[in-house]
Design a protein around this motif. Sequence first.
Motif, short mmCIF file in Angstrom:
data_model
loop_
_atom_site.label_atom_id
_atom_site.label_comp_id
_atom_site.label_asym_id
_atom_site.label_seq_id
_atom_site.Cartn_x
_atom_site.Cartn_y
_atom_site.Cartn_z
N GLU A 153 0.81 -1.22 0.00
CA GLU A 153 0.00 0.00 0.00
C GLU A 153 0.85 1.27 0.00
O GLU A 153 0.31 2.37 0.09
CB GLU A 153 -0.92 0.00 1.22
N THR A 154 2.15 1.13 -0.10
CA THR A 154 3.04 2.28 0.00
C THR A 154 3.63 2.63 -1.35
O THR A 154 3.99 1.76 -2.13
CB THR A 154 4.19 1.97 0.99
N LYS A 155 3.70 3.93 -1.61
CA LYS A 155 4.35 4.44 -2.82
C LYS A 155 5.61 5.18 -2.41
O LYS A 155 5.66 5.78 -1.34
CB LYS A 155 3.42 5.39 -3.56
N ILE A 156 6.61 5.16 -3.27
CA ILE A 156 7.87 5.83 -2.98
C ILE A 156 8.17 6.83 -4.08
O ILE A 156 7.88 6.59 -5.25
CB ILE A 156 9.02 4.81 -2.82
N GLU A 157 8.73 7.96 -3.69
CA GLU A 157 9.15 8.99 -4.64
C GLU A 157 10.54 9.46 -4.25
O GLU A 157 10.79 9.73 -3.08
CB GLU A 157 8.20 10.19 -4.61
N TYR B 112 16.19 12.97 -1.09
CA TYR B 112 15.42 12.33 -0.03
C TYR B 112 14.31 11.50 -0.64
O TYR B 112 14.01 11.62 -1.84
CB TYR B 112 14.87 13.36 0.96
N LEU B 113 13.74 10.62 0.15
CA LEU B 113 12.66 9.74 -0.29
C LEU B 113 11.39 10.09 0.45
O LEU B 113 11.41 10.36 1.65
CB LEU B 113 13.02 8.27 -0.04
N LYS B 114 10.29 10.07 -0.26
CA LYS B 114 8.99 10.33 0.32
C LYS B 114 8.18 9.04 0.21
O LYS B 114 7.94 8.54 -0.89
CB LYS B 114 8.32 11.45 -0.46
N LYS C 112 13.98 6.94 -13.26
CA LYS C 112 15.34 6.69 -13.76
C LYS C 112 16.14 7.99 -13.84
O LYS C 112 17.34 8.00 -13.58
CB LYS C 112 15.29 6.03 -15.14
N LEU C 113 15.48 9.08 -14.19
CA LEU C 113 16.16 10.38 -14.24
C LEU C 113 16.65 10.79 -12.85
O LEU C 113 17.77 11.28 -12.70
CB LEU C 113 15.24 11.44 -14.82
N ASP C 114 15.80 10.58 -11.84
CA ASP C 114 16.22 10.89 -10.47
C ASP C 114 17.36 9.99 -10.03
O ASP C 114 18.31 10.45 -9.39
CB ASP C 114 15.04 10.75 -9.51
N ARG D 92 20.58 11.15 -11.54
CA ARG D 92 21.11 12.35 -10.87
C ARG D 92 21.81 11.97 -9.57
O ARG D 92 22.86 12.52 -9.24
CB ARG D 92 19.98 13.34 -10.59
N ILE D 93 21.22 11.03 -8.83
CA ILE D 93 21.87 10.57 -7.59
C ILE D 93 23.20 9.90 -7.91
O ILE D 93 24.21 10.17 -7.26
CB ILE D 93 20.94 9.62 -6.80
N GLN D 94 23.22 9.04 -8.92
CA GLN D 94 24.46 8.37 -9.31
C GLN D 94 25.50 9.37 -9.80
O GLN D 94 26.69 9.23 -9.51
CB GLN D 94 24.18 7.33 -10.39
N GLU D 95 25.05 10.38 -10.53
CA GLU D 95 25.98 11.41 -11.01
C GLU D 95 26.59 12.17 -9.83
O GLU D 95 27.79 12.46 -9.83
CB GLU D 95 25.24 12.38 -11.93
N LYS D 96 25.78 12.46 -8.82
CA LYS D 96 26.31 13.14 -7.64
C LYS D 96 27.31 12.25 -6.92
O LYS D 96 28.35 12.73 -6.46
CB LYS D 96 25.18 13.54 -6.69
N ILE D 97 27.00 10.97 -6.80
CA ILE D 97 27.92 10.04 -6.12
C ILE D 97 29.26 9.99 -6.86
O ILE D 97 30.32 10.02 -6.24
CB ILE D 97 27.28 8.63 -6.03
N GLU D 98 29.22 9.94 -8.19
CA GLU D 98 30.47 9.85 -8.97
C GLU D 98 31.27 11.14 -8.95
O GLU D 98 32.49 11.12 -8.82
CB GLU D 98 30.14 9.48 -10.42
N LYS D 99 30.59 12.28 -9.06
CA LYS D 99 31.31 13.55 -9.20
C LYS D 99 31.68 14.20 -7.88
O LYS D 99 32.68 14.92 -7.82
CB LYS D 99 30.46 14.54 -9.99
N CYS D 100 30.92 13.98 -6.84
CA CYS D 100 31.08 14.80 -5.64
C CYS D 100 31.61 14.05 -4.43
O CYS D 100 31.58 14.57 -3.32
CB CYS D 100 29.73 15.43 -5.28
N GLN D 101 32.08 12.84 -4.58
CA GLN D 101 32.57 12.10 -3.42
C GLN D 101 34.01 12.44 -3.12
O GLN D 101 34.83 12.64 -3.91
CB GLN D 101 32.40 10.60 -3.61
#
Length: 176
Positions: free
Chosen positions: A99-103, A119-121, A162-164, A167-176
């Motif tokens: 019954e739960t949706k994730i965003e 963040y996740l909602k 997939k776009l989100d 973006r998370i993967q791009e941040k992990i690769e570029k900003c770590q």
Amino acid sequence: MITFEGEHKNLKARIFSERPFAYLFIFIIYSFVISRFFEDKNLKYYAYFLELALLILCITLAINSFKSIINLVTIDENKIILEGEDFNAKWEKSISLKETKIEAKCKSTRGGLCSTTFYLKLKNGKNSYTINSFQTFSDEQILKIFNDFKTYKGEKIIIDEKLDIMRIQEKIEKCQ
């Protein structure tokens, strides 16, 4: 069963985060605008009333912004267990996975991708829960929680998601 543990932030750290001060800043600006608008002595009491109402609204929003935090997320085959604090009292909530949706969402700033907070909602009926509202989970954990949620629920990841994720993967690769 998979468990994700975030960093613990106590009530004092949440109170002195940037969000409650943003509401204080908004109150000061609008209070100044209201006092300039009602400079006439006959309307001064209306200005006091509006400033009091605005102060109560800003205090309420500030308290709601820092009162709850989620520190631990456990995903099981048919339920999600969320553990956290409400002010300083510990709480635990078990919600149905079906019954739960994730965003996946983000809070962008002018600093670019490296200063973006993801963040996740979780939405379950009328209730919603925010994971990583105070940057307690790493971006890798957010990505893993999202992917494991979709895997356990048996849902496919749609293009917008997939776009989100990219973006998370791009941040992990570029900003770590």
